[in-house]
Design a protein around this motif. Structure first.
Motif, PDB file in Angstrom:
ATOM      1  N   UNK A 222      54.011   9.505  60.733  1.00 12.12           N
ATOM      2  CA  UNK A 222      53.559   8.529  59.952  1.00 12.12           C
ATOM      3  C   UNK A 222      54.225   8.611  58.383  1.00 12.12           C
ATOM      4  N   UNK A 223      55.265   9.139  58.194  1.00  9.64           N
ATOM      5  CA  UNK A 223      55.593   9.645  56.811  1.00  9.64           C
ATOM      6  C   UNK A 223      55.660   8.460  55.962  1.00  9.64           C
ATOM      7  N   UNK A 224      56.174   7.151  56.624  1.00 10.92           N
ATOM      8  CA  UNK A 224      56.305   5.838  55.919  1.00 10.92           C
ATOM      9  C   UNK A 224      54.972   5.351  55.235  1.00 10.92           C
ATOM     10  N   UNK A 225      53.858   6.027  55.697  1.00 14.76           N
ATOM     11  CA  UNK A 225      52.710   5.569  54.914  1.00 14.76           C
ATOM     12  C   UNK A 225      52.298   6.250  53.943  1.00 14.76           C
TER      13      UNK A 225
ATOM     14  N   UNK B 216      55.528   9.708  51.973  1.00 12.75           N
ATOM     15  CA  UNK B 216      56.843   9.287  51.131  1.00 12.75           C
ATOM     16  C   UNK B 216      56.391   8.933  49.813  1.00 12.75           C
TER      17      UNK B 216
ATOM     18  N   UNK C 231      57.262  10.437  46.331  1.00  9.88           N
ATOM     19  CA  UNK C 231      57.832   9.636  45.309  1.00  9.88           C
ATOM     20  C   UNK C 231      57.152   9.940  44.057  1.00  9.88           C
TER      21      UNK C 231
ATOM     22  N   UNK D 168      57.963  13.212  42.357  1.00  6.27           N
ATOM     23  CA  UNK D 168      59.176  13.237  42.024  1.00  6.27           C
ATOM     24  C   UNK D 168      59.225  12.621  40.528  1.00  6.27           C
TER      25      UNK D 168
ATOM     26  N   UNK E  78      65.113  15.940  47.546  1.00  8.49           N
ATOM     27  CA  UNK E  78      65.716  14.453  47.819  1.00  8.49           C
ATOM     28  C   UNK E  78      64.610  14.033  48.852  1.00  8.49           C
ATOM     29  N   UNK E  79      64.396  12.609  48.507  1.00  7.15           N
ATOM     30  CA  UNK E  79      63.386  11.950  49.227  1.00  7.15           C
ATOM     31  C   UNK E  79      64.007  11.651  50.740  1.00  7.15           C
ATOM     32  N   UNK E  80      65.344  11.531  50.894  1.00  7.90           N
ATOM     33  CA  UNK E  80      65.592  11.260  52.290  1.00  7.90           C
ATOM     34  C   UNK E  80      65.504  12.615  53.150  1.00  7.90           C
TER      35      UNK E  80
ATOM     36  N   UNK F 124      63.122  12.084  55.824  1.00  2.00           N
ATOM     37  CA  UNK F 124      63.447  11.281  57.061  1.00  2.00           C
ATOM     38  C   UNK F 124      63.877  12.079  58.218  1.00  2.00           C
TER      39      UNK F 124
ATOM     40  N   UNK G 277      60.542  14.133  59.278  1.00  2.00           N
ATOM     41  CA  UNK G 277      59.576  13.359  60.097  1.00  2.00           C
ATOM     42  C   UNK G 277      59.537  13.654  61.317  1.00  2.00           C
TER      43      UNK G 277
ATOM     44  N   UNK H   1      56.471   2.430  44.063  1.00  2.00           N
ATOM     45  CA  UNK H   1      57.726   1.906  44.450  1.00  2.00           C
ATOM     46  C   UNK H   1      58.337   0.802  43.773  1.00  2.00           C
TER      47      UNK H   1
END
Lengths: 98, 897
Positions: free
Chosen positions: B83-86, B89, B93, B96, B275-277, B280, B283, B538
């Motif tokens: 559930x990293x999008x919750x 991440x 962010x 950083x 790097x935030x990506x 992905x 996850x 964001x």
């Protein structure tokens, strides 16, 4: 300042991607139901659950979640992109329809 | 050569290899060719420090004791990563964009850069992590010991206690050396520790391979295949799993919370992320990793229970199963896996803790002790580095002492979850901080204090061992006999698993206190600002922090930055900024943007709160705090309000000016009229006086006048005298009326009476036709009839005098309206010019110059009389001729003064 652009709900270029992002957000909930709640319904008390069945269920669901998560991750579903990581390249299917 | 010696050699070469890997990674990173260092795979592998020796060895032991429960420790973090999008991440962010250096820094930054919060979090983190480090040391010592036990050449039992203590010391010293060497190479804690991360990634591979190797050996080497192994599991004493449902869900929650809050996890997840990506990949790769780590745990446990003599420590099955089968190579690999788990955890945890301790405890104290100035002499950079190195050594020493004091018993084994629940106390403040703008510093403080107090009481102190700190009586009956404060039965709720009980109460009270206090307190401006940036990270990833560097000296800033970042890095930063501003040389303008950037760079080294204070020191008076900004905003609002008031006032003034102009015009007109009247009245007085004088001279001087002549002249004199008297009477009358000295003679009667009298008096031989409405005139009135008749007579006489129609007609219209009796006098002449309307009731005014019949006092007297009678007389325009309206109250409210 990087403003999040206003998102049109029916924007056909990103519609599917945004719905898949919804799926990605629901995925941990699905995982919680299958891994946390389902075992709570198993036979408790003297007998207990047959361990090998429990192992197969738990690891099966787990592996399924991993595969789904990997597939969703490959679709690059984040709504906004970190400005420091550079612009997000368009996916091929987005490019085709754009 | 005994196996123990081989093991020591292998172990040392492994450590040497790790040093080499770390060195190589640092060198490659320095040359900037380290693209593969930045791969998401390395990031994912670095996350594997979640799997410590406690999970490497302990999972099997846990499985042997309570079945599949060990999986909770892995399922929680897996769900968090899936559930990293919750949450993850967002945390990354924020980390950083705000250059967050630790979980303490995150919480302190969010709540207005509060150092008190940071200190609290740091202390709790140290308290929670120290036993965990002790646990790692214990695992290494015990794994050595199990090799020693299997080694026929070693002397069993002899001096074992001393050996294990010295092993632990050596391991701790080695780890401290490694960590200091690679963990404090860069001062900027925000920068990746390439060497450390690379070493951890290698260790992650080693421990996975080791565990998989043992697992494969057990399943296919000993068990004979998958289905046979499953059958063996079902046949074993673990065949039927009796789940404790509260522990199952509670531990999944706890491990998920700890995954986010553990200082070491925060370090690799957020601080070392470049790097935030990469998230992905992580996850799914991290859940896959921990799934593989836990895959063979049950088979190993079952095999161990089957093969090894009863009473063997199941925590060491990963080692002892291969050893019992004579697979020393595999056992060595397995030992390296456990060793890797222990060392990587200790290294990262001590880096994370040392950052927190030096940034939030040592540096603020040092800065205060040195006058609080960043411009003091001496190299701040060295102080920070020294503080960090000493902190690392201190943290490891603490872990070692804890290990020595607690004696490394079974009490230590349960400390993993206790530690988890300790750091989980950060969760409400952390999640509340990034999702809820209403969270306040006081709320976070109270939540943390309440939560950690309950954690200490119900989990940590009992875990040290019964009788060590808490006597058995307290555990059983509560402190001073207060049964509801029993550590394992708070508020009288007993029968729960002690761990779940403690987690439940501490998290519940923590969250409640955090929420309620937040609801009823008010955030300071800084908190509001930071809160908006965290919650809406964001929407805007840059931080408007409000430095205004008007008076700031770039040179001073540079001196400070060099002390903290080091000369090279600071100069590069300043030069880059100068170039960006289009300036040559090293000194950029201290613009707000630059100060903000500088503060963030510095916060990577010394933490947000300290960096803010240091920049504030130099920028000094010119630093615009948020409070000041608010004050300025208030002032602006006041000015705006004031100007709007001014606007209102100026409108008022304009209105008054208009009124004044009108009044002035009237005054001027009146003055002109007065002059005209004076000349008029002199004329009026002079004319009769002239006649009187002339005729009286004739009477005196002329002899021989006839009687008729004498009588004629005398009557002329008399008439003129009468005229003078009338004029003077009028003036006197008006004066009396105006001074309010009139006495009224109130009578009752009808309006018709008054009108009859007025008409008969006024119209004497004139050619004026008067139209009346006798029916309407029968109105009972109560007033001074003489005065009212005077008014009517005056109006009728005016019509008689001034109506210029060929057949003058005067209409008397009577009506009753709104409690008033209204009498209109309307003639059919040409009326009065509009510019005269305002003047006709003034004294001395005269309409036109013809037929000067009076002194212009009539209407003025009428107006005064009507005012005395409680009514009014006004000119009524638009009636086709001159029209006057007399209004009189039906019920007399006559002014009787």
């Amino acid at each position: 300042m990087v403003d999040v652009p206003r998102q049109v709900f029916l924007d056909h270029r990103t519609y599917r991607r945004r719905r898949l992002a919804d799926l990605a957000r629901v995925l941990p909930v699905i995982g919680m139901v299958l891994l946390l709640m389902v075992p709570l319904f198993w036979v408790q008390g003297a007998g207990g659950t047959v361990t090998s069945h429990a192992i197969l269920w738990l690891f099966g669901v787990w592996a399924g979640l991993v595969v789904l998560a990997a597939w969703l991750a490959s679709r690059r579903l984040e709504p906004e992109v970190d400005p420091k990581s550079g612009p997000r390249p368009l996916l091929s299917d987005e490019r085709g329809r754009g | 050569m005994g196996s123990l010696n081989v093991l020591i050699v292998v172990c040392l070469s492994y450590v040497a290899a790790l040093f080499a890997v770390a060195f190589a990674a640092e060198r490659v990173a320095l040359r900037g060719r380290a693209h593969w260092l930045h791969s998401p795979l390395v990031y994912t592998l670095s996350l594997s420090i979640y799997c410590t020796a406690w999970t490497f060895y302990g999972a099997v032991g846990n499985a042997a004791r309570s079945g599949l429960e060990y999986l909770t420790i892995y399922i929680g973090p897996s769900l968090v990563m899936i559930g990293w999008l919750w949450g993850v991440r967002k945390v990354v962010r924020i980390g950083r964009s705000q250059r967050i250096t630790s979980v303490a820094d995150l919480i302190s930054s969010r709540y207005g850069k509060s150092n008190l919060l940071a200190v609290l979090v740091t202390i709790l983190a140290v308290v929670g992590t120290t036993p965990y480090i002790a646990l790692q040391l214990q695992s290494v010592v015990e794994s050595f010991a199990s090799f020693a036990a299997a080694d026929p050449e070693s002397v069993p039992g002899a001096g074992r206690g001393g050996d294990s203590a010295s092993t632990a010391l050596w391991v701790a010293a080695g780890l401290a050396f490694f960590t200091v060497l690679f963990g404090t190479r860069n001062l900027d804690a925000n920068e990746r520790h390439h060497g450390v991360v690379m070493a951890i990634a290698v260790e992650a591979v080693v421990k996975l391979v080791a565990l998989l190797a043992v697992g494969i050996f057990v399943v296919w080497g000993v068990g004979g295949g998958v289905s046979e192994t499953l059958a063996r599991i079902d046949a074993s004493q673990l065949g039927h799993w009796q789940m404790a449902s509260s522990r199952w869900s509670g531990l999944i929650f706890l491990s998920a919370a700890a995954f986010l809050c553990l200082p070491r996890m925060f370090q690799v997840l957020v601080v070392e992320n470049d790097n935030e990506t990469h998230l992905r990949t992580a996850s799914w790769a991290f859940p896959a990793y921990v799934m593989l780590m836990s895959l063979f745990v049950v088979p190993i446990a079952v095999t161990g229970l089957e093969l090894l003599p009863a009473g063997s420590n199941p925590d060491l099955f990963v080692l002892t199963v291969p050893l019992s089968q004579g697979r020393e190579g595999l056992a060595t690999l397995s030992f390296l896996g456990g060793f890797s788990s222990a060392t990587s955890m200790v290294i990262v945890a001590s880096i994370a803790l040392s950052t927190m301790v030096s940034n939030h405890v040592v540096m603020p104290i040092w800065l205060r002790a040195h006058g609080g100035g960043a411009t003091v002499s001496g190299d701040v950079r060295n102080v920070v580095l020294l503080a960090r190195r000493l902190s690392i050594v201190g943290v490891l020493l603490l872990g070692y002492f804890y290990y020595r004091v607690s004696g490394g018993g079974a009490a230590l084994a349960s400390i993993g979850l206790i530690s988890f629940s300790g750091v989980a106390q950060f969760l409400p403040a952390l999640l509340g901080g990034i999702f809820w703008r209403g969270a306040t510093r006081l709320g976070a403080l109270s939540g943390l204090i309440v939560g950690s107090a309950i954690w200490l009481w119900s989990l940590f102190l009992p875990s040290v061992g019964t009788g060590v700190i808490l006597p058995a009586s307290v555990l059983e009956f509560g402190p001073f006999g207060m049964w509801w404060l029993r550590p394992h039965g708070l508020f009288g709720i007993t029968g729960l698993d002690p761990l779940i009980h403690g987690v439940f109460w501490s998290m519940l009270c923590n969250t409640t206190a955090f929420f309620l206090v937040s609801v009823f307190t008010f955030p300071s401006p800084m908190e509001r600002l930071q809160g908006a940036q965290f919650v809406n990270v964001f929407a805007h990833s840059t931080a408007p922090q409000g430095w205004q560097g008007g008076a700031a000296q770039s040179e001073d800033l540079m001196i400070m930055a060099q002390r903290i970042l080091g000369a090279g890095q600071a100069q590069a930063l300043f030069q880059d900024e100068a170039r960006r501003q289009g300036l040559a040389g090293f000194l950029p303008e201290p613009s707000a943007g630059f100060l903000q950037r500088l503060e963030r760079e510095l916060s990577g080294s010394v933490g947000a709160a300290t960096a803010h204070a240091m920049v504030g020191q130099i920028v000094g008076g010119a630093s615009v705090s948020v409070e000041e900004l608010m004050a300025v905003a208030d002032e602006t609002a006041q000015i705006m309000e004031y100007s709007s008031q001014l606007e209102t006032k100026s409108e008022e003034l304009a209105r008054s000016a208009r009124q004044l102009r009108a009044v002035n015009e009237k005054l001027t007109q009146i003055s002109v009229q007065k002059d005209a009247f004076l000349s008029q009245i002199s004329h009026e007085l002079r004319t009769p006086m002239t006649s009187v004088r002339a005729f009286s001279e004739i009477l005196r001087d002329t002899d021989g006048l006839t009687g008729a002549e004498r009588a004629k002249y005398a009557s002329i004199i008399h008439d003129e005298a009468l005229r003078l008297t009338r004029l003077l009477d009028d003036l006197l009358d008006l004066s009396v009326l105006e001074n309010g000295q009139v006495s009224l003679n109130i009578r009752s009667g009808t309006l018709a009476e008054v009108l009859d009298r007025a008409v008969s008096t006024a119209v004497q031989g004139g050619r004026l036709t008067i139209l009346r409405e006798p029916d309407n005139e029968m109105i009972a009135i109560e007033t001074d009839f003489d005065r009212l008749a005077q008014v009517f007579i005056n109006l009728i006489a005016n019509a008689q005098k001034y109506c210029d129609a060929a057949d003058p007609v005067l209409t008397l219209a009577v009506q009753r309206r709104d409690g008033l009796i209204i009498v209109d006098f309307i003639d059919n002449g040409s009326g009065i010019d509009a510019d005269m309307h305002g003047l006709i009731f003034e004294k001395f005014s005269r309409v036109g110059h013809h037929k000067a019949g009076g002194a212009g006092l009539g209407l003025a007297i009428c107006r005064e009389v009507m005012a005395r009678l409680g009514g009014a007389v006004a000119y009524l325009p638009g009636q086709g001729g001159a029209a006057f309206r007399v209004s009189l109250p039906e019920k007399p409210a006559i002014a009787t003064q």
